[in-house]
Design an enzyme around this catalytic site. Sequence first.
Site, short mmCIF file in Angstrom:
data_model
loop_
_atom_site.label_atom_id
_atom_site.label_comp_id
_atom_site.label_asym_id
_atom_site.label_seq_id
_atom_site.Cartn_x
_atom_site.Cartn_y
_atom_site.Cartn_z
N GLY A 17 -0.07 -3.89 -7.71
CA GLY A 17 0.89 -4.64 -6.91
C GLY A 17 2.32 -4.15 -6.94
O GLY A 17 3.25 -4.96 -6.94
N ASN A 19 3.78 -2.63 -4.44
CA ASN A 19 4.35 -3.06 -3.15
C ASN A 19 4.59 -4.57 -3.13
O ASN A 19 5.59 -5.03 -2.57
CB ASN A 19 3.44 -2.65 -1.99
CG ASN A 19 3.75 -1.26 -1.49
OD1 ASN A 19 4.90 -0.96 -1.15
ND2 ASN A 19 2.75 -0.39 -1.46
N MET A 95 -7.78 -3.73 -0.78
CA MET A 95 -8.77 -2.68 -0.52
C MET A 95 -10.01 -3.22 0.20
O MET A 95 -11.14 -2.86 -0.14
CB MET A 95 -9.17 -2.01 -1.84
CG MET A 95 -8.00 -1.43 -2.61
SD MET A 95 -7.08 -0.16 -1.69
CE MET A 95 -8.19 1.24 -1.97
N HIS A 114 0.33 1.77 4.67
CA HIS A 114 -0.62 2.84 4.37
C HIS A 114 0.17 4.09 3.96
O HIS A 114 1.16 4.43 4.62
CB HIS A 114 -1.47 3.13 5.61
CG HIS A 114 -2.48 4.21 5.38
ND1 HIS A 114 -3.66 4.00 4.68
CD2 HIS A 114 -2.48 5.53 5.71
CE1 HIS A 114 -4.33 5.13 4.62
NE2 HIS A 114 -3.64 6.07 5.23
N ASP A 146 -5.33 -4.22 13.07
CA ASP A 146 -6.39 -4.57 14.01
C ASP A 146 -7.72 -4.24 13.34
O ASP A 146 -7.76 -3.95 12.14
CB ASP A 146 -6.21 -3.89 15.38
CG ASP A 146 -6.34 -2.37 15.30
OD1 ASP A 146 -6.83 -1.85 14.28
OD2 ASP A 146 -5.95 -1.71 16.29
N GLU A 147 -8.81 -4.26 14.11
CA GLU A 147 -10.10 -4.09 13.45
C GLU A 147 -10.43 -2.65 13.12
O GLU A 147 -11.41 -2.38 12.44
CB GLU A 147 -11.21 -4.76 14.28
CG GLU A 147 -11.09 -6.27 14.22
CD GLU A 147 -12.26 -6.99 14.86
OE1 GLU A 147 -13.34 -7.03 14.25
OE2 GLU A 147 -12.08 -7.49 15.99
N ASP A 150 -6.74 1.31 9.41
CA ASP A 150 -5.39 1.89 9.42
C ASP A 150 -5.01 2.29 10.85
O ASP A 150 -4.47 3.37 11.07
CB ASP A 150 -5.32 3.10 8.47
CG ASP A 150 -5.72 2.71 7.05
OD1 ASP A 150 -5.32 1.63 6.61
OD2 ASP A 150 -6.43 3.49 6.39
N GLU A 179 7.40 3.59 0.29
CA GLU A 179 6.71 2.34 0.63
C GLU A 179 7.56 1.13 0.22
O GLU A 179 7.65 0.14 0.96
CB GLU A 179 5.36 2.27 -0.09
CG GLU A 179 4.33 3.26 0.42
CD GLU A 179 3.03 3.18 -0.39
OE1 GLU A 179 2.37 2.13 -0.36
OE2 GLU A 179 2.69 4.18 -1.06
#
Lengths: 215, 215
Positions: A17, A19, A95, A114, A146-147, A150, A179
């Site tokens: 963690g 980020n 993940m 990402h 979205d599905e 990435d 990031e």
Amino acid sequence: MGELSEVPVGVLISGSGTNLQALLDACAEPDSPAKIAVVISNRPGVYGLERAREAGVPTVVAPHRDHPDRRTYDAHLVSTLRAHHVQWVALAGFMRLVTSTLLDAFPQRVLNIHPSLLPAFPGLDAQGQANAYGTTVAGATVHLVDEGMDHGPILAQGVVPAEPGEPVETLKQRILQMEHRLFPMVLRWAVEGRIQTEGRLARIDLPPGQRRWLI
Amino acid sequence: MGELSEVPVGVLISGSGTNLQALLDACAEPDSPAKIAVVISNRPGVYGLERAREAGVPTVVAPHRDHPDRRTYDAHLVSTLRAHHVQWVALAGFMRLVTSTLLDAFPQRVLNIHPSLLPAFPGLDAQGQANAYGTTVAGATVHLVDEGMDHGPILAQGVVPAEPGEPVETLKQRILQMEHRLFPMVLRWAVEGRIQTEGRLARIDLPPGQRRWLI
């Protein structure tokens, strides 16, 4: 902004963690329009949960193995997030692929970070992929989820130098620093209502002096 | 360096040759270690040929349709390049895939420039691909050519900002300006013998103050 106008954000994690820590730190600033309302980990015992506790943020462990399939698991995530009045969801090293069950509950309100300049190097170990390919620039991307893996509309990207043949660990660290700059900046744009999408293009009403790329 | 030590370079083009112009200009500098020995176009009448003539550089039109297959065509290119004592080959908007016939004749000595941050957006209309995808950074890559399309070892990359939804023409122009900075820089490293490869990783003994990425 005062306490009452803070926008509740849910953060999903799977690991240490770092980020998440960057988001916690940013949301602890007095002028932050966002507050982390809940941190959910699909893995028990990860250090990210400890970071959340130290910041006084509620934590939930939600092991995906407790659910028969992705959609049932995502329905559980949705109910947990809604119980904490979450308006935006940030995936911070989570993940798991998410399904439309989660995305439809938070339409265009799920962010991911990402560690590559997408669409280069989607998927696992993006930094190792870049290192093996021998790029001379690398970076990180924050995008709407979205599905696709990435794949959603790009919100901002941060560029770092890369040296072909360098140890992958130094590249990872350089990208990670980026990031930590990129994700809090974009989360703030999100909760301030600055993001609009048109197909897969995201338009952002940027604050003065800010831009959608960092270096 | 004096006239005698200049390294002859062949440039292959298919069109208006703005990258060729950048190379011609750089090689016209008194301290340039490279000289353009011949410009070959697979298309007659393109403006790049006129640019070469104006710079006093020999030109050859070599239509690919005059040859039954790629290898025979490449053998013709090799003999033309050798006739001009070429040591390095630069593809500057040359719209043909090359074969091992050319690559084996100039091993690790064929350079290409591509208008994207490879490995993102290989192939045709890279700028249009980036624009449609909605990246917030774009750029150009100079790489050694192998038999994959836009695939060989990366030598240097240049980054430009991109605005999702902007007209593709403004993005193209921004990338083109970067190409004109990047290609002469890398060609000079090449003719100075600074490039070594190990598998698909290129290592470069950089001149002081230079680096493998521009912005």
